[in-house]
Write a protein that holds these residues in place. Structure first.
Motif, PDB file in Angstrom:
ATOM      1  N   VAL A 151       6.367  -1.004  20.625  1.00 38.88           N
ATOM      2  CA  VAL A 151       6.611  -1.567  19.292  1.00 38.88           C
ATOM      3  C   VAL A 151       5.998  -0.678  18.206  1.00 38.88           C
ATOM      4  CG1 VAL A 151       6.238  -3.584  17.811  1.00 38.88           C
ATOM      5  CG2 VAL A 151       6.778  -3.893  20.231  1.00 38.88           C
ATOM      6  N   ARG A 153       4.620   3.214  17.151  1.00 39.19           N
ATOM      7  CA  ARG A 153       4.926   4.597  17.523  1.00 39.19           C
ATOM      8  C   ARG A 153       3.794   5.168  18.385  1.00 39.19           C
ATOM      9  NH1 ARG A 153       6.798   4.829  12.100  1.00 39.19           N
ATOM     10  NH2 ARG A 153       5.143   6.206  11.363  1.00 39.19           N
ATOM     11  N   LEU A 191       1.699  -3.778   5.073  1.00 38.04           N
ATOM     12  CA  LEU A 191       1.789  -2.450   4.467  1.00 38.04           C
ATOM     13  C   LEU A 191       1.496  -1.369   5.507  1.00 38.04           C
ATOM     14  CD1 LEU A 191       0.667  -1.709   0.893  1.00 38.04           C
ATOM     15  CD2 LEU A 191       0.715   0.055   2.624  1.00 38.04           C
ATOM     16  N   ALA A 192       0.431  -1.578   6.289  1.00 34.71           N
ATOM     17  CA  ALA A 192       0.053  -0.558   7.274  1.00 34.71           C
ATOM     18  C   ALA A 192       1.087  -0.459   8.396  1.00 34.71           C
ATOM     19  CB  ALA A 192      -1.326  -0.865   7.845  1.00 34.71           C
ATOM     20  N   LEU A 193       1.711  -1.574   8.762  1.00 28.93           N
ATOM     21  CA  LEU A 193       2.720  -1.525   9.831  1.00 28.93           C
ATOM     22  C   LEU A 193       4.035  -0.940   9.324  1.00 28.93           C
ATOM     23  CD1 LEU A 193       2.293  -4.950  11.705  1.00 28.93           C
ATOM     24  CD2 LEU A 193       1.461  -2.703  12.411  1.00 28.93           C
ATOM     25  N   ASP A 194       4.455  -1.375   8.137  1.00 32.18           N
ATOM     26  CA  ASP A 194       5.798  -1.040   7.666  1.00 32.18           C
ATOM     27  C   ASP A 194       5.853   0.235   6.830  1.00 32.18           C
ATOM     28  OD1 ASP A 194       6.639  -3.391   8.813  1.00 32.18           O
ATOM     29  OD2 ASP A 194       6.438  -4.552   6.957  1.00 32.18           O
ATOM     30  N   GLY A 195       4.729   0.599   6.178  1.00 35.27           N
ATOM     31  CA  GLY A 195       4.792   1.691   5.222  1.00 35.27           C
ATOM     32  C   GLY A 195       5.607   1.275   4.005  1.00 35.27           C
ATOM     33  N   VAL A 196       5.864   2.223   3.124  1.00 37.63           N
ATOM     34  CA  VAL A 196       6.565   1.892   1.885  1.00 37.63           C
ATOM     35  C   VAL A 196       7.716   2.852   1.587  1.00 37.63           C
ATOM     36  CG1 VAL A 196       4.577   0.792   0.786  1.00 37.63           C
ATOM     37  CG2 VAL A 196       4.919   3.255   0.531  1.00 37.63           C
TER      38      VAL A 196
ATOM     39  N   LEU B 152      10.185   5.494  -2.849  1.00 36.61           N
ATOM     40  CA  LEU B 152       9.462   4.339  -2.289  1.00 36.61           C
ATOM     41  C   LEU B 152      10.328   3.094  -2.469  1.00 36.61           C
ATOM     42  CD1 LEU B 152       5.807   4.938  -3.571  1.00 36.61           C
ATOM     43  CD2 LEU B 152       6.961   5.876  -1.562  1.00 36.61           C
ATOM     44  N   PHE B 188      -4.934   8.675   5.593  1.00 40.03           N
ATOM     45  CA  PHE B 188      -4.805   7.353   4.947  1.00 40.03           C
ATOM     46  C   PHE B 188      -3.466   7.256   4.218  1.00 40.03           C
ATOM     47  CE2 PHE B 188      -9.700   7.670   4.328  1.00 40.03           C
ATOM     48  CZ  PHE B 188      -9.919   7.171   5.598  1.00 40.03           C
ATOM     49  N   LEU B 191      -0.377   7.148   6.588  1.00 39.50           N
ATOM     50  CA  LEU B 191      -0.255   5.860   7.255  1.00 39.50           C
ATOM     51  C   LEU B 191       0.347   4.824   6.306  1.00 39.50           C
ATOM     52  CD1 LEU B 191      -2.842   4.552   9.756  1.00 39.50           C
ATOM     53  CD2 LEU B 191      -1.411   2.999   8.470  1.00 39.50           C
ATOM     54  N   ALA B 192      -0.169   4.778   5.074  1.00 40.73           N
ATOM     55  CA  ALA B 192       0.324   3.779   4.122  1.00 40.73           C
ATOM     56  C   ALA B 192       1.771   4.048   3.714  1.00 40.73           C
ATOM     57  CB  ALA B 192      -0.572   3.741   2.887  1.00 40.73           C
ATOM     58  N   LEU B 193       2.151   5.312   3.656  1.00 39.26           N
ATOM     59  CA  LEU B 193       3.538   5.622   3.284  1.00 39.26           C
ATOM     60  C   LEU B 193       4.501   5.380   4.443  1.00 39.26           C
ATOM     61  CD1 LEU B 193       3.234   8.937   1.183  1.00 39.26           C
ATOM     62  CD2 LEU B 193       3.552   6.615   0.332  1.00 39.26           C
ATOM     63  N   ASP B 194       4.109   5.831   5.637  1.00 36.23           N
ATOM     64  CA  ASP B 194       5.038   5.825   6.775  1.00 36.23           C
ATOM     65  C   ASP B 194       4.995   4.560   7.616  1.00 36.23           C
ATOM     66  OD1 ASP B 194       5.660   8.416   6.054  1.00 36.23           O
ATOM     67  OD2 ASP B 194       4.206   9.319   7.416  1.00 36.23           O
ATOM     68  N   GLY B 195       3.834   3.842   7.592  1.00 39.46           N
ATOM     69  CA  GLY B 195       3.683   2.736   8.530  1.00 39.46           C
ATOM     70  C   GLY B 195       3.589   3.261   9.951  1.00 39.46           C
ATOM     71  N   VAL B 196       3.589   2.353  10.917  1.00 38.13           N
ATOM     72  CA  VAL B 196       3.413   2.764  12.316  1.00 38.13           C
ATOM     73  C   VAL B 196       4.437   2.133  13.245  1.00 38.13           C
ATOM     74  CG1 VAL B 196       0.927   3.193  12.084  1.00 38.13           C
ATOM     75  CG2 VAL B 196       1.730   0.905  12.697  1.00 38.13           C
ATOM     76  N   LEU B 197       5.296   1.275  12.693  1.00 37.02           N
ATOM     77  CA  LEU B 197       6.275   0.596  13.546  1.00 37.02           C
ATOM     78  C   LEU B 197       7.318   1.569  14.090  1.00 37.02           C
ATOM     79  CD1 LEU B 197       7.172  -2.779  11.824  1.00 37.02           C
ATOM     80  CD2 LEU B 197       5.818  -2.420  13.891  1.00 37.02           C
ATOM     81  N   ILE B 200      11.779   2.949  12.558  1.00 34.49           N
ATOM     82  CA  ILE B 200      12.536   4.156  12.246  1.00 34.49           C
ATOM     83  C   ILE B 200      13.125   4.728  13.531  1.00 34.49           C
ATOM     84  CG2 ILE B 200      12.358   6.530  11.418  1.00 34.49           C
ATOM     85  CD1 ILE B 200      10.171   5.574   9.533  1.00 34.49           C
TER      86      ILE B 200
END
Lengths: 229, 229
Positions: A151, A153, A191-196, B152, B188, B191-197, B200
């Motif tokens: 789930v 990366r 925010l941390a999971l989805d990013g922006v 964004l 930092f 991570l905030a821009l890309d997220g981690v899910l 993508i």
């Protein structure tokens, strides 16, 4: 060996020795929160805990050792890992646990006293770093589970992710940065999971374009499809 | 009215009045950092700045007003908005600016003294909140520009994003949480821009599946493909 067994039974969890230890550490935690590292005295801890001063000194010869053990008694090391069925749910439960500790009776004062103390004692720096390491590990177990489940990366930096989610909670406790409601915690996590970045949407658009290309033969208008997404 | 004009000319930026003001605020900033809110005295600030005590008292009758103005002199209100051509670059420049202030000569001590002071004075709480508001706005201008440019997502909460990126920097200054190198700041931000899910990637996988479906006719084993992803 039999005398060791007798000793062990005296020190079993819940035994008198463990109760004395816990009373002293609770008192140290409370004193540290109220008076700060600079104002902490083993005498006051002994008085507050109702344990003989000599007993306290025997087990904790220095203030730093006492502070280290007091903080260690609040470690996340043995916390159960949340298991709600989603990374959002698990992280929410984890964050709620941290919030509860940081905003508890003495938690906030303790945190503030540590912020003040780290410039005064290298031993405290080590203690704080070990505590923080264990808190990040506790969050890291959640992250790693959701990486294994595909789930999150695989290249996700668990330490960094936990830090980015927890730091705003700490900062809102330390400076009056706003409330820490469940919605706010979810905001940090989402925010941390989805990013922006729009990337996800553009990746979806790529998929759409692929299927649009496939359906071109069927006469579907690609422009119209794009407008509806 | 003509006397008001004379007064104004005396208070022009760079004039004696402005220099006196800046000397007092710099001294207040330094004293606050060294001695904390509790230890700050207008006498010491006057002595350090070389400005007559009566002059200091006339303009700042209370300690809180002096602290508020000292902090305000470090506000991000008039900082130029970075313009590097990418949200990553702009946010990196913004974070580097904040890091420089927080790790400056008196910046860290000032931050620590504010953390200690917020429990002692409601006026300081307001001051800190205004300062934080202005810092979030400075970051927010970057976010809003990149929302307008379509990079964004439009629903991005600029306040929350700035908070999630800056809070780890603050926390690493307050607790010895590790270095604040350029790589760490980028971590930092990324991570905030890309997220981690995996979203993508799973969108990409959908594309793969679409092409896999297309190549099924060519006899490619889908299960085998799935196992290798």
């Amino acid at each position: 060996m039999s005398s060791a067994t007798t000793n062990d039974s005296k020190r079993r969890p819940g035994g008198r020795s463990a109760r004395v230890r816990q009373a002293v550490l609770d008192a140290a935690f409370a004193e540290l929160g109220e008076k700060g590292y600079g104002g902490l005295s083993i005498e006051a801890v002994a008085l507050r805990s109702g344990v003989a001063k000599t007993t306290v000194y025997r087990r904790w010869p220095t203030r730093d050792e006492l502070v280290a053990d007091a903080l260690d008694s609040r470690s996340d090391r043995n916390e159960p890992v949340p298991d709600t069925g989603s990374p959002r749910g698990d992280l929410k439960e984890f964050c709620e646990g941290v919030r509860a500790k940081l905003t508890s009776n003495h938690g906030k004062a303790m945190l503030k006293s540590l912020v003040a103390a780290v410039d005064q004692s290298p031993e405290i720096v080590e203690t704080v770093q070990r505590f923080w390491r264990e808190r990040r590990d506790a969050g890291g177990h959640i992250i790693e589970r959701w990486i294994r489940r595909g789930v999150l990366r695989p290249e996700t930096d668990a330490d960094l992710l936990v830090e980015v989610i927890l730091a705003p909670i700490y900062l809102r406790v330390l400076l009056p940065g706003g409330p820490l409601t469940g919605d706010v915690l979810e905001g940090f996590i989402d925010l941390a999971l989805d990013g922006v970045l729009e990337d996800i949407a553009s990746a979806r658009t790529n998929t759409d374009q692929a299927s649009a290309a496939a359906s071109d033969a069927a006469g579907v208008d690609r422009t119209e499809r794009a407008n509806t997404t």
